[in-house]
Design an enzyme around this catalytic site. Sequence first.
Site, short mmCIF file in Angstrom:
data_model
loop_
_atom_site.label_atom_id
_atom_site.label_comp_id
_atom_site.label_asym_id
_atom_site.label_seq_id
_atom_site.Cartn_x
_atom_site.Cartn_y
_atom_site.Cartn_z
N GLU A 12 0.89 -1.17 0.00
CA GLU A 12 0.00 0.00 0.00
C GLU A 12 0.92 1.21 0.00
O GLU A 12 1.44 1.61 1.04
CB GLU A 12 -0.90 -0.07 1.24
CG GLU A 12 -2.20 0.66 1.09
CD GLU A 12 -2.14 2.02 1.72
OE1 GLU A 12 -1.92 2.98 0.93
OE2 GLU A 12 -2.29 2.12 2.92
N CYS A 49 -1.99 8.95 2.68
CA CYS A 49 -1.80 8.41 1.32
C CYS A 49 -2.97 8.86 0.46
O CYS A 49 -2.84 8.89 -0.76
CB CYS A 49 -1.82 6.90 1.26
SG CYS A 49 -1.05 6.11 2.57
#
Length: 514
Positions: free
Chosen positions: A268, A302
């Site tokens: 990720e 993110c």
Amino acid sequence: MNMTFLENLGIDKLHVNGLYCSVMNAAVKEAGEGSEFSVNSPINGMEVARFRNASPAQLEAVITGAEEAFRELGSLPAPLRGELVRRIGNIAREHKQDLARIVTLESGKIMPEALGEVQEWIDVCDFAVGLSRQLHGKTIVSERPGHRMMEQWHPLGPVAVITAFNFPMAVWAWNSMIGLVCGNTMVLKPSEKAPLCALACQAVLEKALDSMPEIPRGISSVIIGDRSIGQLIAEDKRFPLVSATGSTAMGRSVGATVGARLGRSLLELGGNNAMIVSETADLDLALRAIVFSAAGTAGQRCTTLRRLIAHESIRDDLVERLKKSYASLPIGDPNVPGSLVGPLVDGRSFDAMQNALKSAVAEGGEVLFGGERVTAGVPDGGFYVRPAIVSIRHDAQVVQEETFAPILYILTYSTLDEAIAIQNEVPQGLSSAIFTESMREAELFLSADGSDCGIANVNIGTSGAEIGGAFGGEKETGGGRESGSDSWKAYMRRTTNTINYGGQLPLAQGIVFE
Ligand code: UN1
């Protein structure tokens, strides 16, 4: 060491670096056999703890312990493992404030967002408890008479979790709460910027373990280490799965190393998230979503909104409103109620932001608002910045890169096809959104011809996803999915079983072999 929380919890010994060591008298620091480093709070740059990195021999002890515990945990009934996770969730609930304080101390995120992060942990516990009774496979019809097929899901083994500073508890929880109900033992290598958060997570888990003697102690461990320990983890065959969150550069290295031994990695990585604002959009709604997604968490998620793709007919109006809204954003100490933008994590992050702004200008961009360091009304020693708004070409090099800071690039489009092409042209593919009142535009954006991201939203921002969905993205974001939906399958191995209850041995595909 700022761990009075552990006193409240009544825990003083934690499984760290392969040892059970006392946290209260700083023995965790003494426990490391490698180089020493300090943890400094982004709030004011002050040192809050010192640690020593673990040595390779200590990693070895952690892995051996995780393997040993796995032999027991993997064969316990999943609902019993779920019961452990239920208790972890309850303890996290009870100590939500304390835990959030540690998140704020190490990551610098404002208190409401730190509380939200702990809430993600609690939520994923609830999810995992339910899941512990739903780890089911399919039964499949067989083409052969007197046969039946089915699939089962079994635990994998020790799973390594490498986390980033910005979600030091939630990302561990997504992996470990799900991983544990799946029957795996978990080894956490936290960001060197947030080891106290890791110790707090471990403490909550061990408190829950205290009440369940039927579960082996070594099911979870923290390894405090630098990049070289991360590399050893990636190389080690005894981790069938390495789940890593962080930069694309880190993921490229972990992914290649794990791939070389044909292990599994769940990555990720960076995002470069965009929002399309159509000429039909509800601009009041869009404005609020933009400010939270772009300036919230000081641009350090993110999922932070980095590219605003505005229709040419509403672009100027939207930018004016954004500038006004940004001008009234309270920037300051994340512990002070009312602060909405806390500090950047450190000086390097500040430098990276300044360099990106310089590059943007060099590429013909214009800083329309903010970008500068704020020193008034904020604690000394922290890197506080005014979130920046930059007008620039969509294909400028700096726009293709993720700068982990609050910079919002303003891009313009005239047709939706063009907007979607701009949205998809960057190498990353995490989160995306469209603001529109048009059903056709929304559906096109969500279709196979629309956003190429793992997350695509309509009339909400790019950040702040719920745990019930699968979280992650495509392309350089790494392709992994964590948290909800059927992400649990990444933490288990599937076996396909064919059972013959007839008296004959027919072969599949009609093969005759006699
Ligand atoms: C991250 O930044 O690594 O969707 C995770 C969000 C949060 C998780 C972000 N739920 O913004």
